[in-house]
Design a protein around this motif. Structure first.
Motif, short mmCIF file in Angstrom:
data_model
loop_
_atom_site.label_atom_id
_atom_site.label_comp_id
_atom_site.label_asym_id
_atom_site.label_seq_id
_atom_site.Cartn_x
_atom_site.Cartn_y
_atom_site.Cartn_z
N VAL A 63 8.74 -8.91 0.50
CA VAL A 63 7.57 -9.00 1.39
C VAL A 63 6.29 -8.73 0.61
N LYS A 64 5.18 -9.17 1.17
CA LYS A 64 3.89 -8.84 0.58
C LYS A 64 3.54 -7.40 0.92
N SER A 65 2.62 -6.81 0.18
CA SER A 65 2.16 -5.46 0.50
C SER A 65 1.13 -5.54 1.63
N ALA A 66 1.22 -4.60 2.55
CA ALA A 66 0.26 -4.58 3.66
C ALA A 66 -1.10 -4.09 3.20
N GLU A 67 -1.12 -3.32 2.12
CA GLU A 67 -2.37 -2.79 1.59
C GLU A 67 -2.17 -2.47 0.11
N GLY A 68 -3.12 -2.82 -0.72
CA GLY A 68 -3.02 -2.50 -2.13
C GLY A 68 -2.19 -3.52 -2.89
N ALA A 69 -1.96 -3.23 -4.16
CA ALA A 69 -1.33 -4.18 -5.07
C ALA A 69 0.18 -4.19 -4.89
N ARG A 70 0.77 -5.38 -4.95
CA ARG A 70 2.22 -5.52 -4.88
C ARG A 70 2.88 -5.37 -6.26
N LEU A 71 2.17 -5.78 -7.31
CA LEU A 71 2.76 -5.79 -8.65
C LEU A 71 3.35 -4.43 -9.07
N ALA A 102 3.22 3.95 7.12
CA ALA A 102 4.32 3.36 6.35
C ALA A 102 3.98 2.00 5.76
N ALA A 103 2.98 1.32 6.33
CA ALA A 103 2.61 -0.03 5.86
C ALA A 103 3.85 -0.93 5.88
N GLU A 104 4.09 -1.65 4.78
CA GLU A 104 5.21 -2.61 4.77
C GLU A 104 6.55 -1.94 4.48
N GLY A 105 6.56 -0.61 4.26
CA GLY A 105 7.82 0.11 4.16
C GLY A 105 8.32 0.44 2.77
N THR A 165 13.47 18.16 7.54
CA THR A 165 12.59 16.99 7.64
C THR A 165 11.66 16.92 6.44
N ALA A 166 11.46 15.72 5.94
CA ALA A 166 10.45 15.45 4.91
C ALA A 166 9.45 14.46 5.47
N ILE A 167 8.18 14.74 5.24
CA ILE A 167 7.10 13.88 5.73
C ILE A 167 6.36 13.29 4.53
N ILE A 168 6.14 11.98 4.57
CA ILE A 168 5.28 11.30 3.60
C ILE A 168 4.11 10.72 4.40
N CYS A 169 2.90 11.12 4.06
CA CYS A 169 1.75 10.78 4.89
C CYS A 169 0.63 10.15 4.07
N ASP A 170 0.21 8.97 4.49
CA ASP A 170 -0.91 8.26 3.84
C ASP A 170 -1.67 7.52 4.93
N ILE A 171 -2.69 8.17 5.51
CA ILE A 171 -3.36 7.60 6.68
C ILE A 171 -4.89 7.62 6.55
N GLU A 249 -3.55 -0.39 -9.20
CA GLU A 249 -3.12 -0.27 -7.81
C GLU A 249 -4.24 -0.59 -6.82
N TRP A 250 -5.35 -1.10 -7.31
CA TRP A 250 -6.49 -1.54 -6.51
C TRP A 250 -7.27 -0.38 -5.88
N ARG A 251 -7.10 0.81 -6.37
CA ARG A 251 -7.82 1.96 -5.80
C ARG A 251 -9.27 1.94 -6.26
N ALA A 252 -10.16 2.31 -5.36
CA ALA A 252 -11.58 2.36 -5.68
C ALA A 252 -12.02 3.74 -6.12
N GLY A 253 -11.16 4.74 -5.95
CA GLY A 253 -11.50 6.10 -6.32
C GLY A 253 -10.28 6.99 -6.27
N PRO A 254 -10.43 8.27 -6.58
CA PRO A 254 -9.28 9.18 -6.61
C PRO A 254 -8.74 9.46 -5.21
N THR A 255 -7.42 9.48 -5.12
CA THR A 255 -6.74 9.84 -3.87
C THR A 255 -5.60 10.79 -4.22
N PRO A 256 -5.92 12.04 -4.53
CA PRO A 256 -4.89 12.99 -4.95
C PRO A 256 -3.91 13.30 -3.82
#
Length: 264
Positions: A63-71, A102-105, A165-171, A249-256
């Motif tokens: 699948v394509k990436s919903a956001e950011g680079a697929r490569l 989760a975007a494209e998963g 439970t483990a949570i992964i969060c990117d919102i 990864e197509w980021r415009a700035g830091p996202t720690p």
């Protein structure tokens, strides 16, 4: 890939007589993304869509990436500094993984493959992204365990007190509102890996989140990095610029990220 007239017009507009440093940077990003997508097509043609490296090696990623680079995802080097943390989460064998944003998963399906006994909640506000996530889960034989849905409420985290439970969060900054253990006490029992977006919220976002979980979690900050050590042989003859674009990864700035491991 044929050049889209609208794309050309946009680039030409940025490079017009009134061009400045800001518009030149915007034009560079557009051209770099276009080049990266050409390289992506070349990689898929020669190497296919199965990830060959990293924590999700063996996952088919058609699948394509919903956001950011697929490569970088295809190469298994996406957000490479998180790889040790993902292995820690897997070693702790959570019964439930909640992937928020989760975007494209990529993470939801990757964790489902690595944790064959776990249930995965893949949550996102973007319906089109969730459709991609369902497709990705089915392509990897984990469709029954990857449960897609929309945004979570604070009450939804009550389940974290009932099972590991483990949570992964990117919102994109909304973590400031959602990750509140006073409003959602269940969060105190979960391991949480959250990407922070300090430019999307008022100053002090990371400090606020750290303060909220200081008494219940051990907290580690993880910054970005690049891993070019495992590029496939097909790229050996590529130019240095193309090899750099593969890592971007197509980021415009830091996202720690913050890795917050529950002490209980």
């Amino acid at each position: 890939m044929a050049l889209d007239p609208a794309f050309l017009n946009r680039v030409q507009g940025l490079l017009g007589p009134q061009a400045n440093n800001r518009s030149l940077n915007a034009a560079l990003r557009l051209l770099a993304k276009h080049r990266a997508m050409l390289l992506e097509q070349h990689l898929v043609k020669h190497c296919g869509t199965v990830i060959g490296h990293g924590p999700f090696a063996g996952m088919d990623y058609p699948v394509k990436s919903a956001e950011g680079a697929r490569l970088p995802r295809l190469l298994g080097i996406y957000e490479s500094t998180l790889a040790p943390i993902l292995e820690t989460i897997i070693d702790r064998s959570p019964a439930l993984v909640i992937d928020i944003g989760a975007a494209e998963g990529y993470y939801a399906v990757g964790m489902a493959r690595r944790l064959p006994l776990a249930t995965i909640w893949a949550r996102d506000a973007n319906g089109a992204a969730l459709t991609l996530c369902t497709t990705l889960a089915q392509a990897n034989g984990v469709g029954e365990r990857v449960q897609t849905g929309g945004p979570l409420s604070h009450d939804d985290f009550d389940i974290c007190a009932q099972q590991r439970t483990a949570i992964i969060c990117d919102i994109e900054g909304a973590e400031d509102d959602l990750l509140d253990p006073v409003a959602a006490p269940g969060l105190r029992h979960a391991d949480i890996l959250v990407e922070c977006h300090p430019t999307a919220r008022p100053e002090g976002l990371m400090d606020r989140i750290c303060d909220r979980f200081a008494t219940s979690h051990t907290i580690t900050r993880i910054d970005r990095g690049l891993d070019g050590a495992t590029l496939p042989p097909v790229m050996d003859d590529w130019s240095d610029m193309d090899r750099l674009l593969v890592l971007w990864e197509w980021r415009a700035g830091p996202t720690p990220w913050l890795w917050m491991q529950a002490r209980n």
